[in-house]
Design an enzyme around this catalytic site. Sequence first.
Site, mmCIF file in Angstrom:
data_model
loop_
_atom_site.group_PDB
_atom_site.id
_atom_site.type_symbol
_atom_site.label_atom_id
_atom_site.label_comp_id
_atom_site.label_asym_id
_atom_site.label_seq_id
_atom_site.Cartn_x
_atom_site.Cartn_y
_atom_site.Cartn_z
ATOM 1 N N VAL A 43 0.813 -1.227 0.000
ATOM 2 C CA VAL A 43 0.000 0.000 0.000
ATOM 3 C C VAL A 43 0.842 1.271 0.000
ATOM 4 C CG1 VAL A 43 -2.044 -1.049 1.087
ATOM 5 C CG2 VAL A 43 -0.275 0.011 2.529
ATOM 6 N N SER A 84 -6.593 3.545 15.424
ATOM 7 C CA SER A 84 -6.159 2.898 16.669
ATOM 8 C C SER A 84 -6.461 3.849 17.817
ATOM 9 C CB SER A 84 -4.649 2.633 16.626
ATOM 10 O OG SER A 84 -4.156 2.388 17.928
ATOM 11 N N TYR A 107 3.366 6.122 14.954
ATOM 12 C CA TYR A 107 2.071 5.429 14.833
ATOM 13 C C TYR A 107 0.922 6.362 15.242
ATOM 14 C CZ TYR A 107 -0.989 1.246 15.353
ATOM 15 O OH TYR A 107 -1.968 0.290 15.251
ATOM 16 N N ALA A 144 0.883 9.609 15.054
ATOM 17 C CA ALA A 144 0.715 10.626 14.001
ATOM 18 C C ALA A 144 -0.100 10.052 12.842
ATOM 19 C CB ALA A 144 2.083 11.101 13.514
ATOM 20 N N LYS A 196 -2.186 7.322 12.828
ATOM 21 C CA LYS A 196 -3.553 6.899 13.163
ATOM 22 C C LYS A 196 -4.446 8.086 13.524
ATOM 23 C CE LYS A 196 -3.001 2.417 12.610
ATOM 24 N NZ LYS A 196 -3.641 1.700 11.501
ATOM 25 N N ILE A 220 -5.666 -5.646 20.642
ATOM 26 C CA ILE A 220 -6.336 -6.807 20.056
ATOM 27 C C ILE A 220 -5.327 -7.942 19.860
ATOM 28 C CG2 ILE A 220 -7.781 -7.591 18.113
ATOM 29 C CD1 ILE A 220 -8.984 -5.218 19.804
HETATM 30 P P1 NAP Z 1 -1.097 -7.778 11.640
HETATM 31 O O1 NAP Z 1 -1.571 -9.100 12.103
HETATM 32 O O2 NAP Z 1 0.356 -7.467 11.696
HETATM 33 O O3 NAP Z 1 -1.650 -7.537 10.140
HETATM 34 C C1 NAP Z 1 -1.258 -6.455 9.368
HETATM 35 C C2 NAP Z 1 -0.990 -6.945 7.969
HETATM 36 O O4 NAP Z 1 -0.633 -5.820 7.136
HETATM 37 C C3 NAP Z 1 0.187 -7.918 7.915
HETATM 38 O O5 NAP Z 1 -0.100 -9.037 7.108
HETATM 39 C C4 NAP Z 1 1.271 -7.050 7.309
HETATM 40 O O6 NAP Z 1 2.287 -7.781 6.654
HETATM 41 C C5 NAP Z 1 0.464 -6.221 6.345
HETATM 42 N N1 NAP Z 1 1.241 -5.105 5.796
HETATM 43 C C6 NAP Z 1 2.317 -4.480 6.338
HETATM 44 N N2 NAP Z 1 2.807 -3.559 5.487
HETATM 45 C C7 NAP Z 1 2.035 -3.607 4.383
HETATM 46 C C8 NAP Z 1 2.050 -2.909 3.148
HETATM 47 N N3 NAP Z 1 3.002 -1.973 2.899
HETATM 48 N N4 NAP Z 1 1.107 -3.188 2.230
HETATM 49 C C9 NAP Z 1 0.169 -4.143 2.470
HETATM 50 N N5 NAP Z 1 0.127 -4.858 3.595
HETATM 51 C C10 NAP Z 1 1.039 -4.584 4.561
HETATM 52 O O7 NAP Z 1 -1.794 -6.603 12.465
HETATM 53 P P2 NAP Z 1 -3.259 -6.400 13.071
HETATM 54 O O8 NAP Z 1 -3.098 -6.320 14.524
HETATM 55 O O9 NAP Z 1 -4.223 -7.319 12.460
HETATM 56 O O10 NAP Z 1 -3.528 -4.905 12.569
HETATM 57 C C11 NAP Z 1 -4.481 -4.574 11.578
HETATM 58 C C12 NAP Z 1 -4.706 -3.064 11.655
HETATM 59 O O11 NAP Z 1 -5.237 -2.736 12.939
HETATM 60 C C13 NAP Z 1 -3.436 -2.237 11.506
HETATM 61 O O12 NAP Z 1 -3.729 -1.073 10.759
HETATM 62 C C14 NAP Z 1 -3.085 -1.875 12.934
HETATM 63 O O13 NAP Z 1 -2.335 -0.697 13.000
HETATM 64 C C15 NAP Z 1 -4.460 -1.717 13.536
HETATM 65 N N6 NAP Z 1 -4.531 -1.868 14.983
HETATM 66 C C16 NAP Z 1 -4.101 -3.008 15.602
HETATM 67 C C17 NAP Z 1 -4.241 -3.115 16.986
HETATM 68 C C18 NAP Z 1 -3.855 -4.342 17.736
HETATM 69 O O14 NAP Z 1 -3.840 -4.306 18.971
HETATM 70 N N7 NAP Z 1 -3.538 -5.446 17.092
HETATM 71 C C19 NAP Z 1 -4.773 -2.056 17.710
HETATM 72 C C20 NAP Z 1 -5.178 -0.920 17.048
HETATM 73 C C21 NAP Z 1 -5.066 -0.834 15.680
HETATM 74 P P3 NAP Z 1 3.636 -8.116 7.515
HETATM 75 O O15 NAP Z 1 3.198 -8.988 8.652
HETATM 76 O O16 NAP Z 1 4.507 -8.773 6.515
HETATM 77 O O17 NAP Z 1 4.156 -6.777 7.998
#
Ligand code: NAP
Length: 248
Positions: A56, A146, A158, A160, A162, A191
Amino acid sequence: MKLSELKVIVTGAASGMGAHFARQLAAEGAQVAAGDINESLLSELPQSIHQRKLDVSDPHHCEAFVAWAAEKMGGLNALVNCAGILRDGLLVKKDRETGAIKKLSKQDWKVVLDVNLSGATFMAQEVVAYMAEKNVRPGVVVNISSISRHGNRGQSNYVAAKAALAANTLTWAREWAQFGIRCTAIAPGMIETPMTRGMNQKARDAVVAMIPSGRIGEPDDIWRAVKFTIECDYFNARTMDVDGGLSF
Ligand code: NAP
């Protein structure tokens, strides 16, 4: 909008919440185009879900992906912007013993903004450009922000990204009203996904102790909020914190 009528792109769909959203959307009858930088993990999704590598942070990738997804699904009316990364660190850190100063690297600043903010923006821009050109309406873009958007120690980059994504959710809802496209955001708390699994146990326990709901969230807790913002046509421009009460 009805989930069964969606032709939806999910980014970050190989892992964690994105993978859960893609599976749930497909199970509800939506056509789904899943993109992620991690191609091998992406291929673990059911074959009924269209899949293609997507970085992305590269605007050309976003443009090509959207054209491909629209062709595969015979149209496009929704986007869930879920790709994200962390590169945590204090902006300025002083070593307790040596007094040495360490700064958050410019690379760690840049890459988090490139993926979490620019990436989500490029994808939204391409998807909305497609819908506006083809007069597709209604449409919806769901941004995954987030609760760090409110500010969080050790996460300047992060935070900045979000916070800007949440603010632009309102900007975009106002800009896209003329096209019949809503823009919403969900701000998850902590999560259970690969992103948080690497966290130090002590730090994790300390965060969980501050959650009034008494537990870490599951991807399905956030899916229910995503589902609500897609289905409720009167929910627009806002960012909903779904965090068990953790944020202030
Ligand atoms: P995750 O399991 O790490 O999933 C994120 C996915 O995005 C991974 O497969 C990652 O690949 C992929 N990604 C990274 N860089 C990318 C790029 N340049 N283009 C396309 N895909 C890319 O994380 P998640 O916890 O499910 O997070 C999902 C969303 O929720 C994120 O936006 C995160 O910031 C947000 N969020 C998460 C939490 C939490 O507690 N988990 C809380 C608040 C918000 P790689 O693994 O290879 O990097």
